[in-house]
Design an enzyme around this catalytic site. Structure first.
Site, short mmCIF file in Angstrom:
data_model
loop_
_atom_site.label_atom_id
_atom_site.label_comp_id
_atom_site.label_asym_id
_atom_site.label_seq_id
_atom_site.Cartn_x
_atom_site.Cartn_y
_atom_site.Cartn_z
N GLY A 216 -17.48 -5.40 -9.29
CA GLY A 216 -16.94 -5.77 -7.86
C GLY A 216 -16.79 -4.70 -7.12
N GLY A 217 -16.96 -5.11 -5.78
CA GLY A 217 -16.64 -3.53 -5.09
C GLY A 217 -16.30 -2.56 -5.34
N ALA A 218 -14.92 -2.19 -6.46
CA ALA A 218 -14.49 -1.17 -6.62
C ALA A 218 -15.82 -0.10 -7.30
CB ALA A 218 -13.40 -1.27 -7.35
N ASP B 145 -14.46 6.84 -2.44
CA ASP B 145 -13.30 6.12 -3.05
C ASP B 145 -14.23 7.12 -4.29
OD1 ASP B 145 -11.40 4.19 -2.43
OD2 ASP B 145 -13.32 3.02 -2.24
N GLY C 64 -16.48 -4.61 -15.06
CA GLY C 64 -16.31 -4.98 -13.98
C GLY C 64 -17.53 -5.12 -13.08
N SER D 26 0.46 -1.42 0.45
CA SER D 26 -0.25 0.04 0.36
C SER D 26 1.04 1.62 -0.28
CB SER D 26 -0.70 0.09 0.98
OG SER D 26 -1.31 1.28 1.42
N LYS E 96 -13.78 -4.02 2.59
CA LYS E 96 -14.83 -2.37 2.57
C LYS E 96 -16.40 -3.10 2.68
CE LYS E 96 -11.35 -0.19 -0.35
NZ LYS E 96 -11.08 0.64 -1.70
N GLY F 198 -5.02 4.08 -11.81
CA GLY F 198 -6.02 5.42 -10.99
C GLY F 198 -4.79 5.73 -9.67
N ASN G 232 -14.46 2.55 3.18
CA ASN G 232 -12.74 2.34 3.49
C ASN G 232 -12.13 3.82 4.39
OD1 ASN G 232 -13.20 5.30 2.67
ND2 ASN G 232 -11.49 5.01 0.24
P1 ATR Z 1 -12.80 -5.01 -6.62
O1 ATR Z 1 -12.95 -5.36 -4.83
O2 ATR Z 1 -11.45 -4.65 -6.71
O3 ATR Z 1 -13.56 -4.66 -7.00
P2 ATR Z 1 -13.61 -8.66 -6.28
O4 ATR Z 1 -14.97 -8.02 -5.68
O5 ATR Z 1 -13.18 -9.47 -6.30
O6 ATR Z 1 -12.36 -6.76 -6.48
O7 ATR Z 1 -14.01 -7.73 -8.27
C1 ATR Z 1 -13.24 -7.96 -9.03
C2 ATR Z 1 -14.03 -7.53 -10.46
O8 ATR Z 1 -12.85 -7.87 -11.30
C3 ATR Z 1 -14.93 -8.68 -10.87
O9 ATR Z 1 -16.12 -7.88 -12.07
C4 ATR Z 1 -14.96 -9.75 -11.87
O10 ATR Z 1 -15.73 -10.42 -12.77
P3 ATR Z 1 -16.54 -11.43 -11.86
O11 ATR Z 1 -17.05 -10.83 -11.54
O12 ATR Z 1 -17.12 -12.16 -13.07
O13 ATR Z 1 -15.90 -12.22 -11.42
C5 ATR Z 1 -13.48 -9.25 -12.71
N1 ATR Z 1 -12.58 -9.98 -12.96
C6 ATR Z 1 -11.52 -10.32 -12.10
N2 ATR Z 1 -10.68 -11.10 -13.23
C7 ATR Z 1 -10.74 -11.05 -13.96
C8 ATR Z 1 -10.62 -11.96 -15.09
N3 ATR Z 1 -9.83 -13.18 -15.20
N4 ATR Z 1 -11.73 -11.41 -16.22
C9 ATR Z 1 -12.69 -10.95 -15.98
N5 ATR Z 1 -13.42 -10.26 -15.24
C10 ATR Z 1 -12.17 -10.64 -13.78
#
Ligand code: ATR
Length: 279
Positions: free
Chosen positions: A135-137, A108, A133, A21, A72, A246, A93
């Protein structure tokens, strides 16, 4: 008061893994710049130990914590009061300890907005936005992006259901929709494509929709690194107008946390410059 009686306020970042970090460096630079007496620690904590570690930090006089991946969402359950933006994002966060209470916030989204608007001069109003994507971000940035009144915001994800859940959650805040990578409509060019997947961490480049990128598209990767991220390289190869990592969001979200804790807003420009030089 003699120096011997001065106590230094303690802050830190909790995550797992967290050893790489940059937050300690950023907060030390902010503290130096604004003359704040504080220290900022790196705290590597697993999910099972999160609650104990947060409460111990509070009990031993800690003033505030940043919470990072993967905690988070879990940290939301530990707070007594939550800001509206953190509640909307479903993730925190920034924790602030006020007496026995824990206040949770999420900086964020505002960090991304400030980087786009102020540092990079990108106007979000009326923009056609694609987020890769779900996920959490993505959860952290969708609410603030919709507040800027884009024309449309589409979330594309490998797992379509996860994108749909986020779109359903946020659809009262603005024009949002979801799809898979291979279903991204490309009839209108995207002004902004944001990579919020964690795929780049393993060097992977998922089958991102190539046709979504035109020579007017601004590409932004929420990830950052020593060298251009796989997404930034891919975006450049597709002919994007610009592709940015970023770093600015990282520094801006930290500045927002710093202001919450210390009541002073640091000047982010010199810190961002230093981070990018030392990247
Ligand atoms: P974060 O908090 O960083 O967003 P997360 O909640 O684990 O982490 O989410 C990761 C994101 O990256 C998800 O959208 C994941 O896709 P899935 O929902 O299908 O799992 C995406 N991701 C991670 N590795 C990937 C890969 N190799 N190809 C496509 N999407 C990927």
């Amino acid at each position: 008061m003699s120096d011997a009686t001065v106590t230094i306020d303690r802050y830190g970042v909790m995550g797992y893994p967290v050893t790489h970090s940059r937050s300690p460096v950023i907060h030390r630079l902010f503290a130096l710049q604004t003359g704040q007496q504080m220290q900022y620690e790196l705290l590597q904590v697993t999910a099972e130990k999160l609650e104990t570690a947060v409460r111990q930090f509070q009990r031993t006089g800690g003033k505030g914590l940043n919470i990072t991946v993967p905690h988070k969402r879990a940290a939301l359950d530990l707070v007594d009061q939550v800001s509206e933006r953190a509640a909307t994002a479903g993730a925190v966060n920034t924790l602030t300890f006020r007496g026995s209470e824990i206040h949770g916030d999420n900086t964020d989204g505002i960090g991304l907005l400030r980087d786009l608007n102020v540092n990079l001069g990108f106007s979000l109003q009326g923009a056609n936005i694609l987020i890769l994507g779900a996920g959490g971000a993505t959860r952290g940035v969708v609410g603030p992006l919709l507040e800027m009144q884009p024309q449309a915001l589409r979330i594309a994800n490998r797992t379509v259901d996860k994108a749909q859940i986020i779109a359903d959650h946020f659809d009262r805040y603005g024009p949002i929709s979801a799809c898979g990578f291979d279903e991204v409509p490309v009839s209108e060019p995207y002004d902004l494509v944001i990579n919020a997947t964690s795929a780049g961490l393993s060097g992977a480049v998922p089958p991102y929709p190539e046709a979504a990128i035109s020579e007017t598209t601004f590409c932004y990767d929420l990830s950052y690194g020593l060298n251009p991220t796989p997404f930034c390289t891919w975006a450049r190869d597709q002919g994007a107008a610009k592709s940015v990592m970023g770093w600015g969001m990282l520094v801006e979200q930290a500045a927002e946390s710093f202001e919450i804790w210390r009541g002073v807003r640091p000047d982010t420009a010199p810190v961002l410059k230093q981070m990018q030089i030392n990247a």
